[in-house]
Enzyme design. Structure first.
Site, short mmCIF file in Angstrom:
data_model
loop_
_atom_site.label_atom_id
_atom_site.label_comp_id
_atom_site.label_asym_id
_atom_site.label_seq_id
_atom_site.Cartn_x
_atom_site.Cartn_y
_atom_site.Cartn_z
CB ILE A 64 5.33 -1.80 5.31
CG1 ILE A 64 3.62 -2.68 5.02
CG2 ILE A 64 5.08 -1.17 6.40
CD1 ILE A 64 3.40 -3.84 5.88
CB SER A 65 4.01 -0.02 -0.56
OG SER A 65 4.98 0.12 -0.35
CD GLN A 66 -0.34 6.24 1.25
OE1 GLN A 66 0.29 5.72 0.06
NE2 GLN A 66 -1.79 6.43 0.97
#
Ligand code: SAH
Length: 222
Positions: A64-66
């Site tokens: 899950i991206s930043q």
């Protein structure tokens, strides 16, 4: 497991320190990020880290991206609430939930069956009804619901997939990371009357887009 209030507090701090302080001031976006429980979308062993300034593992070697990158990509789509949006790379479903709060209808495609299933469950549990998850190769888009006002690819592509450009409305915008397997550049593609205009925004690092218009699978196959 922390209390609801503790997660809420961390979410407030995340929005203030990681998003607002980095000059993203879009009120609807900030409000959606304050509301959507990011910890709900990460595996239980990562919940404590859900509001930190970094990507997290979600299974199948995917991430899950930043939060800031999620916010920036969403901001770049300039959603008003009326759009039909396509996302490639559902992952946890967090980005899809954010898009759902800021548009009318979201279609999202995930290649890994286990992630597609978990994402659908995550969204259902929150009562989010304007997202449809499909398991399959998103590099070819989802022609049945095209054209789209906005398209987001949350995995790195070697070059912009032709079908996604074709499935974009005139006046619509595509956001995606393009480059090599290690580092890419975030690009925006605008469909104009007689073609496309593209711009590069910032360097980013995403997991690879696989499938027909993505990178070929290699030995570690992520
Ligand atoms: N947007 C996600 C994070 C995505 S990580 C979130 O909010 O959690 C990138 C995802 O793209 C991974 O889950 C990966 O499995 C998926 N992916 C890679 N290639 C794909 C393809 N061709 N079609 C659909 N999904 C793909």
């Amino acid at each position: 497991m922390r209390s609801k209030e503790e997660y809420q507090k961390r979410r407030e701090r995340m929005v203030r320190e990681q998003i607002e302080n980095r000059h993203l001031k879009n009120p609807a976006l900030l409000e959606a990020m304050r509301t959507i429980p990011r910890h709900h979308f990460v595996p239980p062993n990562y919940r404590d880290a859900a509001y930190e300034d970094r990507p997290l593992l979600i299974g199948e070697n995917q991430t899950i991206s930043q939060p800031y990158i999620v916010a920036l990509m969403t901001h770049l789509l300039r959603l008003s609430g009326e759009e039909t949006v396509l996302e490639i790379g559902t992952g946890s479903g967090y980005q899809a939930a954010l898009l759902a709060a800021l548009s009318k209808q979201v279609y999202t495609i995930e290649r890994h069956p286990s992630l597609a299933q978990q994402a659908q469950k995550n969204l259902n549990q929150l009562g989010i009804e304007n997202v449809q998850v499909l398991q399959g190769d998103g590099s070819c888009g989802w022609p049945e619901h095209a054209p789209y006002d906005a398209i987001m690819v949350t995995a790195a592509a070697p070059k912009v997939p032709e079908p996604l450009l074709e499935q974009l409305k005139v006046g619509g915008r595509l956001v995606l990371p393009v480059g090599g397997l290690g580092v890419q550049r975030l690009q925006t593609w605008d469909r104009i009357e007689h073609g496309y205009q593209h711009e590069e925004v910032v360097p980013v690092a995403f997991v690879p887009l696989r499938g027909r218009y993505g990178f070929e699978n290699d030995w570690y196959d992520i």
